[in-house]
Design a protein around this motif. Structure first.
Motif, PDB file in Angstrom:
ATOM      1  N   VAL A  33       0.826  -1.205   0.000  1.00 26.55           N
ATOM      2  CA  VAL A  33       0.000   0.000   0.000  1.00 26.55           C
ATOM      3  C   VAL A  33       0.868   1.266   0.000  1.00 26.55           C
ATOM      4  O   VAL A  33       0.473   2.300  -0.522  1.00 26.55           O
ATOM      5  N   ALA A  34       2.087   1.154   0.532  1.00 24.19           N
ATOM      6  CA  ALA A  34       2.969   2.324   0.574  1.00 24.19           C
ATOM      7  C   ALA A  34       3.341   2.792  -0.835  1.00 24.19           C
ATOM      8  O   ALA A  34       3.651   3.957  -1.051  1.00 24.19           O
ATOM      9  N   ALA A  89      -3.511  -4.336  -0.924  1.00 21.41           N
ATOM     10  CA  ALA A  89      -3.592  -3.261  -1.917  1.00 21.41           C
ATOM     11  C   ALA A  89      -2.886  -3.690  -3.199  1.00 21.41           C
ATOM     12  O   ALA A  89      -3.368  -3.416  -4.313  1.00 21.41           O
ATOM     13  N   GLN A  98     -18.214  -7.877  -3.794  1.00 22.21           N
ATOM     14  CA  GLN A  98     -18.459  -6.444  -3.717  1.00 22.21           C
ATOM     15  C   GLN A  98     -19.585  -6.061  -4.662  1.00 22.21           C
ATOM     16  O   GLN A  98     -19.605  -6.475  -5.822  1.00 22.21           O
ATOM     17  N   GLU A  99     -20.511  -5.269  -4.161  1.00 20.00           N
ATOM     18  CA  GLU A  99     -21.602  -4.840  -5.017  1.00 20.00           C
ATOM     19  C   GLU A  99     -21.138  -3.683  -5.879  1.00 20.00           C
ATOM     20  O   GLU A  99     -20.169  -3.015  -5.565  1.00 20.00           O
ATOM     21  N   PRO A 100     -21.846  -3.471  -7.002  1.00 18.24           N
ATOM     22  CA  PRO A 100     -21.451  -2.342  -7.851  1.00 18.24           C
ATOM     23  C   PRO A 100     -21.592  -1.038  -7.078  1.00 18.24           C
ATOM     24  O   PRO A 100     -22.409  -0.940  -6.167  1.00 18.24           O
ATOM     25  N   LEU A 104     -22.531   2.682  -5.823  1.00 16.20           N
ATOM     26  CA  LEU A 104     -23.843   3.318  -5.783  1.00 16.20           C
ATOM     27  C   LEU A 104     -24.019   4.266  -6.966  1.00 16.20           C
ATOM     28  O   LEU A 104     -23.043   4.793  -7.498  1.00 16.20           O
ATOM     29  N   SER A 153     -23.315  11.154  19.180  1.00 15.46           N
ATOM     30  CA  SER A 153     -21.923  11.457  18.856  1.00 15.46           C
ATOM     31  C   SER A 153     -21.409  12.737  19.498  1.00 15.46           C
ATOM     32  O   SER A 153     -22.178  13.598  19.925  1.00 15.46           O
ATOM     33  N   ALA A 154     -20.087  12.856  19.547  1.00 15.31           N
ATOM     34  CA  ALA A 154     -19.443  14.055  20.070  1.00 15.31           C
ATOM     35  C   ALA A 154     -19.782  15.255  19.198  1.00 15.31           C
ATOM     36  O   ALA A 154     -19.963  16.368  19.685  1.00 15.31           O
ATOM     37  N   GLN A 155     -19.857  15.017  17.890  1.00 10.62           N
ATOM     38  CA  GLN A 155     -20.159  16.111  16.973  1.00 10.62           C
ATOM     39  C   GLN A 155     -21.529  16.709  17.291  1.00 10.62           C
ATOM     40  O   GLN A 155     -21.722  17.914  17.275  1.00 10.62           O
ATOM     41  N   SER A 171     -16.585   9.922  14.740  1.00  2.93           N
ATOM     42  CA  SER A 171     -18.032  10.055  14.574  1.00  2.93           C
ATOM     43  C   SER A 171     -18.410  11.103  13.541  1.00  2.93           C
ATOM     44  O   SER A 171     -19.534  11.150  13.094  1.00  2.93           O
ATOM     45  N   LEU A 211      -0.164   8.291   3.232  1.00  4.27           N
ATOM     46  CA  LEU A 211       0.369   7.969   1.908  1.00  4.27           C
ATOM     47  C   LEU A 211       0.010   9.016   0.872  1.00  4.27           C
ATOM     48  O   LEU A 211       0.368   8.896  -0.296  1.00  4.27           O
TER      49      LEU A 211
END
Lengths: 371, 261
Positions: A26-27, A59, A96-98, A100, A336-338, B95, B111
């Motif tokens: 992945v790097a 990856a 995996q679905e197509p 959206l 949530s905190a938000q 969140s 990355l």
């Protein structure tokens, strides 16, 4: 230790050959993806040479899967563990679905947001009225039964909202009183009427400034605290826990807060009036040579008691609105905190807005009745 | 030695007067699943947090792939951290970000990937942990407990780390969900060749996934060995843990011949 991944395409002895090497991790994803894009379409008959490949991770497999296809990928001479990896990734990819469908365009989205905002605005006001009603109802239930009065909670809230806010409110109004006196001294001296600075400070503080400044101060200080406290409790399911035990959170949490505000805001308003007028008095003594004794004499002579009541009557109304908005926003927090942050902001904005709006309505009303 | 992933030596952790670890030694080998068990307050989480650098130990040394991580500079420490993935007990999903962005965040930050590439890899990670594309757009608040754990696992795997730390991954899941999570973990661990440091109380998990078990007791690692040997270890707490009513039920089940998927 790390080695950049690479892929080359070459033709040797009339055969197409792909050479893969380095770390396919992945790097190096961005770089490898570019190399694969530059490679273009790979002919089906190609053979792969992966002798110099070092590391392979999910990856890397994902890239190879897209470039070579499942069949070719499975044929690569890899270790057993790497084959396991490939199987796992291919399984995941094929499940995996197509993706959206693309989202609707910006204009429709804007209309949608305006619609949501408008209906929320209406619903919020209705909720607020509902909450106000529910609070008054539980107050009515409790008022006849002193055993259910939450004296400790009330006193604790009174200390927090009233006593602890006292220094800042006094300082703030003292400074504003001084500023108003400066303004009066500067503008009125052109007309030779600098003595009316006393009336200016007195009228403005008794009628408007003391109560308005205190209310705005408490809206910023206390409404936000109420929302954050109750919001965190809501997020932590504490309010549900109260309800589940058959306890009324309005009675336990909201009533002490509302009552504390109903006491502390008028009390602080009184302090604010005294402090603001004190600020005006100091400036008058320093710049206009009006001694405090003369100041108080003229103040007493010219200012009717009705101006004091105009200010004081507004205080409990503002207190109630600020406390109710603060608590109601706290109850609206979801998880949530938000959400805690959003509702805290909203409670401060709403309560300051409501305070100023109500103050304008009060001003109209008192003007009509000639007070 | 190259096959030791994590080496903890003479670790001491102390909070005020309270000593949590004293003279604690532990090795985690490359590619194994090491389960850490111990009573509440025995310092399992503190040990994990010490290795991750979230708690600074009072004394001792911790090596990850031969590097003394307690003496690394912040930048070097970051490089080591990129090689470790963590699943926190409550998921600790951000969140304010949706599921895809949660997984894509380390990819974009470390990355420098653009949103498309990072989203692409995030989708693969979601598929690896058995979640569908619809989940990618939801916010963490609207996920169930089991899904939160899966998303958290996907996020822990985002940078394809070598070492995975899991803090009670099956706590709060129903038995079916917990079983599925164990199988998922096992599959991914074998496929990706992960080294797993697993803190758990779930006896089913211990029997299903662990290669070795370390028992934390009396401020140090009391015993660390294969499950059979640890279960046979003569200590009151260990005996009560593995041979109490719950432990017996699980071990009987595992030994039944018809069992085995």
């Amino acid at each position: 230790m790390q080695e950049n991944g690479y892929i080359h395409f070459n033709q040797a002895e009339g055969r197409d050959c792909l050479t893969l090497g380095g770390d396919w991790t992945v790097a190096h994803y961005i770089d490898l993806k570019k190399q694969l894009a530059n490679l273009g379409d790979v002919p089906q008959s190609v053979t792969c040479n992966i002798e110099s490949m070092k590391k392979l991770d999910t990856a890397g497999v994902q890239l190879l899967y897209r470039a070579l296809g499942e069949h070719k990928l499975r044929q690569l001479p890899l270790t057993e563990q790497q084959h396991n990896l490939i199987d796992t990734v291919i399984n995941a990819c094929s499940n995996q679905e197509p993706p959206l469908p693309p989202k609707s365009n910006g204009f429709v989205k804007m209309l949608e947001r305006i619609g949501i905002f408008s209906s929320n605005l209406y619903r919020n006001q209705r909720d607020l009225l509902g909450f106000m009603g529910a609070t008054l109802q539980s107050a009515a239930q409790v008022i006849g039964r002193p055993s259910r009065w939450r004296v400790t909670a009330f006193v604790a809230q009174l200390e927090e909202t009233g006593l602890n806010a006292l220094p800042i409110v006094a300082l703030l109004t003292f400074l504003v009183g001084a500023v108003v006196a400066f303004l009066g001294a500067t503008v009125l001296s052109d007309f030779g009427a600098s003595i009316y600075t006393i009336n200016l400070v007195g009228f403005s503080f008794l009628r408007e400034f003391a109560v308005l400044l205190t209310a705005i101060m408490l809206a910023g200080r206390t409404a936000s605290a109420f929302t954050a406290q109750l919001g965190s409790m809501k997020a932590n399911e504490e309010i549900d826990a109260l309800r589940a035990q058959g306890l009324n959170p309005l009675e336990l949490l909201v009533l002490p807060r509302v009552l504390a505000m109903l006491v502390s805001l008028p009390a602080l308003t009184l302090v604010a009036m005294a402090s603001g007028i004190g600020g005006g008095m100091v400036i008058s003594a320093l710049t206009l040579d009006i001694s405090p004794a003369l100041f108080l004499h003229i103040f007493e002579r010219d200012t009717g008691i009705n101006h004091f009541w105009v200010g004081m009557i507004k205080a409990p109304v503002f207190a109630f609105v600020i406390a109710i908005i603060g608590c109601n926003e706290g109850f609206k927090v979801s998880g949530s905190a938000q959400s805690v942050g959003e509702h805290t902001t909203s409670s401060v904005v709403q309560s300051i807005f409501m305070v100023i709006l109500l103050d304008a309505l009060f001003a109209l009303f008192f003007m009509e009745i000639n007070w | 030695m190259s096959d030791i992933a994590i080496a903890v030596r003479n670790l001491r952790n102390q909070f005020g007067q309270h000593v949590v670890h004293e003279g604690l030694d532990l090795d985690v080998y490359r590619g194994e699943v090491l389960t850490v068990v111990g009573g509440s307050g025995s310092g399992k989480s503190v040990l994990m947090r010490s290795i991750l650098g979230l708690t600074q130990p009072t004394a001792g040394s911790i090596q990850i792939y031969g590097e003394d991580v307690l003496r690394l500079s912040a930048a070097e420490r970051q490089r080591v951290d990129r090689n470790t993935g963590v699943l926190f007990q409550k998921g600790a999903l951000f969140s304010s970000l949706n599921v895809r962005e949660n997984i894509a965040l380390p990819l974009r930050e470390h990355l420098g990937m653009n949103a498309n590439d990072a989203g692409d890899i995030a989708s693969l990670k979601l598929a690896l942990v058995g979640l569908d594309a619809q989940t990618a757009e939801t916010m963490p608040q609207s996920l169930s407990g089991g899904m939160i754990k899966r998303v958290a696992l996907a996020r822990a795997l985002a940078l394809d780390p070598d070492i995975l730390f899991l803090d009670e991954p099956t706590a709060g899941l129903d038995p079916i969900g917990a079983g599925e999570f164990d199988s998922l973990l096992q599959t991914l661990q074998q496929a990706l060749g992960l080294t797993v440091f697993l803190v758990t109380h779930d006896l089913d998990s211990i029997y299903q996934v662990s290669d070795r078990v370390a028992v934390l007791s009396q401020k140090k690692v009391l015993v660390v060995d294969t499950l059979d040997k640890v279960a046979a270890y003569q200590d009151r707490w260990v005996q009560a843990y593995f041979h109490g009513p719950r432990g017996r039920a699980v071990s009987n089940q595992q030994m039944r011949p018809e069992h085995g998927n």
